[in-house]
Write an enzyme that holds these catalytic residues in place. Structure first.
Site, PDB file in Angstrom:
ATOM      1  CD  GLN A  91       3.401   5.805   2.644  1.00  9.05           C
ATOM      2  OE1 GLN A  91       2.404   5.247   2.210  1.00  9.05           O
ATOM      3  NE2 GLN A  91       4.433   5.147   3.128  1.00  9.05           N
TER       4      GLN A  91
ATOM      5  CG  HIS B 272       0.171   6.658   5.560  1.00  6.43           C
ATOM      6  ND1 HIS B 272       1.329   7.188   6.074  1.00  6.43           N
ATOM      7  CD2 HIS B 272       0.437   5.347   5.328  1.00  6.43           C
ATOM      8  CE1 HIS B 272       2.261   6.236   6.155  1.00  6.43           C
ATOM      9  NE2 HIS B 272       1.740   5.099   5.715  1.00  6.43           N
TER      10      HIS B 272
ATOM     11  CB  CYS C 275       5.358   2.141   7.043  1.00  7.99           C
ATOM     12  SG  CYS C 275       4.834   3.647   6.212  1.00  7.99           S
ATOM     13  CG  LEU C 276       6.645   0.983   0.882  1.00  2.00           C
ATOM     14  CD1 LEU C 276       6.054   1.282  -0.486  1.00  2.00           C
ATOM     15  CD2 LEU C 276       7.805   0.002   0.755  1.00  2.00           C
TER      16      LEU C 276
ATOM     17  N   GLY D  79       0.829  -1.198   0.000  1.00  2.00           N
ATOM     18  CA  GLY D  79       0.000   0.000   0.000  1.00  2.00           C
ATOM     19  C   GLY D  79       0.858   1.241   0.000  1.00  2.00           C
TER      20      GLY D  79
ATOM     21  CG  HIS E   2      -0.386   0.967   7.162  1.00  2.00           C
ATOM     22  ND1 HIS E   2       0.615   0.525   8.006  1.00  2.00           N
ATOM     23  CD2 HIS E   2       0.199   1.871   6.335  1.00  2.00           C
ATOM     24  CE1 HIS E   2       1.747   1.159   7.694  1.00  2.00           C
ATOM     25  NE2 HIS E   2       1.522   1.968   6.689  1.00  2.00           N
ATOM     26  CD  GLU E   3      -0.975   2.313   2.760  1.00  2.00           C
ATOM     27  OE1 GLU E   3      -0.604   3.503   2.685  1.00  2.00           O
ATOM     28  OE2 GLU E   3      -0.194   1.388   3.030  1.00  2.00           O
TER      29      GLU E   3
HETATM   30 CO    CO Z   1       2.692   3.268   5.588  1.00  2.18          CO
END
Ligand code: CO
Length: 152
Positions: free
Chosen positions: A51, A134, A88-89, A46, A130-131
């Site tokens: 991000q 953000h 998380c990226l 995701g 999670h997304e």
């Molecule tokens: Co993340």
């Protein structure tokens, strides 16, 4: 399509609240395509617009069943709980255990402005939560119940 640079932990952008998308135009379509390409390139499941430095309410998810895109999402229902690992990226090389709803129902729009409602369970529900977090500047590390090393 192009890969975009991923904003890393420590950058204020990740803590800002994203604004609603107000026009479903080519710019939005490019953003979503680029986000998907960036997510695949870095093996994520995701990615949220913040991000890649864009403060708009957009995220993409692919847990292995194809690309799902969410614009201006609204969480309609959350039920049950699940506890599991998350990464998380924007936070390289770390994982943590986070409690999430077991099942969610979410309403959103696709890149063309078409509204849809989707029900997700288990890992898919976890990725969506999670997304979605953000978009409000919330990171999984804020909700961690147990820290773990990702390993050497
Ligand atoms: Co993340």
């Amino acid at each position: 399509m192009a890969t975009r640079k991923i904003v890393k932990l420590g950058d204020d952008i990740l803590r800002k609240k994203c604004r609603e998308v107000d026009s479903f135009d080519d710019k939005l379509a490019s953003l979503i395509s680029d986000m998907a390409e960036t997510m695949y390139r870095y093996d994520g499941v995701g990615l949220a617009a913040s991000q890649v430095g864009i403060l708009r309410r957009v995220f993409v998810v692919d847990i292995g069943d194809g690309l799902h895109e969410f614009v201006n999402p609204t969480m309609l229902e959350e039920c049950g709980t699940q506890i599991g690992p998350e990464g998380c990226l924007s936070i390289s090389g770390q994982q943590g255990t986070v409690c999430r709803p077991k099942k969610v129902k979410i309403k959103a729009f696709d890149r063309y402005g078409k509204e849809f409602t989707l029900t997700a369970e288990d890992y898919f529900a976890r990725a969506i939560c999670h997304e979605n977090d953000h978009l409000d500047g919330v990171l999984y590390i804020d909700k961690i119940s147990q820290e773990e090393d990702a390993g050497e």
